[in-house]
Design an enzyme around this catalytic site. Structure first.
Site, PDB file in Angstrom:
ATOM      1  N   GLU A  91       0.798  -1.112   0.033  1.00  0.00           N
ATOM      2  CA  GLU A  91       0.029  -0.092  -0.170  1.00  0.00           C
ATOM      3  C   GLU A  91       0.890   1.156   0.067  1.00  0.00           C
ATOM      4  OE1 GLU A  91      -3.233  -0.398   2.903  1.00  0.00           O
ATOM      5  OE2 GLU A  91      -3.985  -2.027   1.818  1.00  0.00           O
TER       6      GLU A  91
ATOM      7  N   GLU B 170      -4.574  -8.792  -0.127  1.00  0.00           N
ATOM      8  CA  GLU B 170      -5.532  -8.526   1.152  1.00  0.00           C
ATOM      9  C   GLU B 170      -7.077  -8.538   0.740  1.00  0.00           C
ATOM     10  OE1 GLU B 170      -4.106  -5.370   3.670  1.00  0.00           O
ATOM     11  OE2 GLU B 170      -2.090  -5.811   3.380  1.00  0.00           O
TER      12      GLU B 170
END
Ligand code: AHR
Length: 521
Positions: A197, A325
């Protein structure tokens, strides 16, 4: 009838869902003669971050613990995870990865420095679970490691040395250090995430900035002694298609200098309707059930949209979409640390798991790995632990039931089903995937999303001559049924006898809010 999925999926809109006693009907065709893509076993992978009790307490209890363990790793958790064939585990984060300095987690444990886990509750991280312990966990489970390197606060040297430490045989500083720490032979490590991220907790970068960093870091992540890295790029926010375009263009555009440095591209998507009001994992209404399922079905749109961009640059599908994820994210259990993300897990989670695994199976030509968040005690977990006790969650049982699809050939499915409506919204009531394994057995997984209406399904089996059908089912009395410590299990796998062959057509009665997998041979 409204066409929703041009190739494999259509569904009928109707208002029937208001009449709860009535049965829904569905028609399915399994194209066993048209299977060509393999469902990678890595779609059935896990994510384990240094977050809350995900590692400490959940996996690692230390060698001196009264809880039975092997070199500090809980035996009960390993035994349970072995039964679901965990293909790979992503570690050490998540956001934690971009503040993790791997050299803190090697060598004698009493010499390892403590740090503060700033992302997750500000607790002390004593680094007792580090590289060797993680690799031991993978070896105990027969799972492949997915290492997430620190690009946010680390250096190129630090990350490249980690690769050398793990994978190099040779005469160099890092393999010598590894030997000094008791591991003679290097490990094999294939999957490597170059940051996590990076638009947010991994460094607040723009896609252009990250693309440059990706090239720089990747260049110095070497392949040693027959070990070949599969480097995974960080993606942007779920709907940041510009991020995907930027990375793919750099991979193979006019300035395609990332070619050779990239094998996978990451997508993260959590099932959350409102980040400020996520809601309870167990106290919810039918409206919440519907909203969660409607949200989670967006996974398919995201995969299609990101894949369409990837297809422009990568017609041969060399770059895998890595959904590393995903899962439900609810409010933490009352009275627990808000930074620990500990939540219960109900039949609704099982349904979300089934729907997503069906989506990944059906898109396996592009989706090469998926890692549910997270393996133990965090978010949509497989296992919850309390001291020496463990609970297997409804999600665990879906992974167990769906393990038959690992490395099997995906069979395209055409679905005609009725809609499930709530207030002004509608979603398809049925979700299906199918595969053919190496022994020729066909497995078909059905999810009936409707909480009150069973479905009468007719399933045409094109190119299948099997005559023996067996089945398993996951369901419960209540939509919010869950398994709890010290209580009998409310949700698990039971035998299913509701399917039969009638003149070559598979006919089944799919109970409301159920997940069924049939085997045809
Ligand atoms: O899984 C919890 C967190 O969610 C991860 O650390 C991060 O990558 C994501 O935002």
């Amino acid at each position: 009838m409204k066409a929703l999925r041009t190739t494999v999926f259509t569904f009928l809109l109707s208002s029937i869902s208001i009449i709860h006693a009535q049965e829904l009907t569905g028609n399915i065709v399994i194209h066993a003669d048209a299977g060509k893509d393999t469902i990678s076993k890595f779609i059935y992978s896990q994510f384990a971050e240094h977050l809350g009790r995900g590692i400490y307490g959940g996996i690692w209890v230390g060698e001196d613990s009264p809880i039975p363990n092997t070199r500090g790793i809980r035996n009960d958790v390993v035994d349970a995870l072995k039964k679901i064939n965990v293909a790979a585990i992503r570690w050490p984060g998540g956001c934690f990865a971009d503040e993790y300095h791997w050299k803190d987690g090697i060598g004698p444990r009493n010499n390892r420095p403590s740090i503060v886990n700033t992302n997750w509750g500000g607790v002390t991280e004593d680094n007792s679970f580090g590289t060797h312990e993680f690799m031991d966990l993978c070896e105990q489970l027969g799972a492949e490691p997915v290492i997430c390197g620190n690009i946010g606060s680390g250096t190129v040297q630090e990350m490249s040395e980690w690769v050398q430490y793990l994978t190099s045989e040779g005469d160099n500083p890092m393999s010598k250090l590894r030997r000094m720490n008791g591991r003679e032979k290097p490990w094999k490590v294939r999957f490597w995430c170059v940051g996590n991220e990076t638009w947010g907790c991994g460094g607040i970068m723009s896609p252009e900035h990250y693309a440059n960093e990706l090239g720089r870091y990747s260049h110095f992540l070497r392949n040693y002694d027959g070990n070949t890295l599969y480097k995974i790029s960080s993606g942007g926010l779920p709907e940041d298609y510009n991020w995907t375009e930027t990375i793919m263009k750099k991979w193979k555009g006019t300035d395609g200098w990332l070619q050779g440095y990239l094998s996978g591209y990451s997508l993260h998507f959590y099932t959350v309707n409102d980040w400020s009001k996520k809601g309870s994992a167990t106290e919810f209404t039918e409206k919440d059930w519907f909203a969660t399922l409607q949200k989670t079905l967006e996974m398919e749109k995201l995969i299609k949209n990101h894949s369409a961009i990837m297809d422009k640059y990568d017609t041969e599908k060399r770059i895998g979409l890595i959904v590393d994820e995903w899962g439900n994210w609810f409010d933490v259990e009352p009275g627990t640390n808000p930074g620990f993300l500990y939540q219960q897990n109900s039949l609704r989670d099982a349904m979300v798991a089934a729907v997503n695994l069906n989506i990944f199976n059906n898109h396996c030509s592009r989706v090469k790995m998926a890692n549910i968040a997270q393996m133990v005690n965090v978010l949509q977990a497989m296992i919850l632990t309390r001291d020496s006790k463990i609970v297997l969650t409804p999600t665990y049982y879906v992974f167990k039931m769906y393990a038959v699809h690992q490395d099997a050939v995906m069979l395209p499915v055409t679905i005609q089903c009725e809609s499930y409506s709530n207030e002004a919204n509608s979603i398809p009531s049925l979700n299906v995937s199918a595969s053919k394994d190496k022994e020729g057995k066909i497995h078909i997984s059905f999810a009936n999303l409707h909480p009150a209406q069973p479905q009468n399904i007719k399933c045409e089996l094109k190119g299948i001559s099997g005559s023996k059908i067996t089945g398993e089912i996951i369901t419960a009395e209540e939509i919010n049924a869950y398994n709890d410590f010290g209580k009998p299990e409310m949700v698990n796998i039971q035998k299913f006898n509701g399917a039969k062959l009638q003149n070559g057509i598979l006919v089944l009665e799919l109970p409301a809010k159920s997940i069924v997998t049939l085997e045809v041979k």
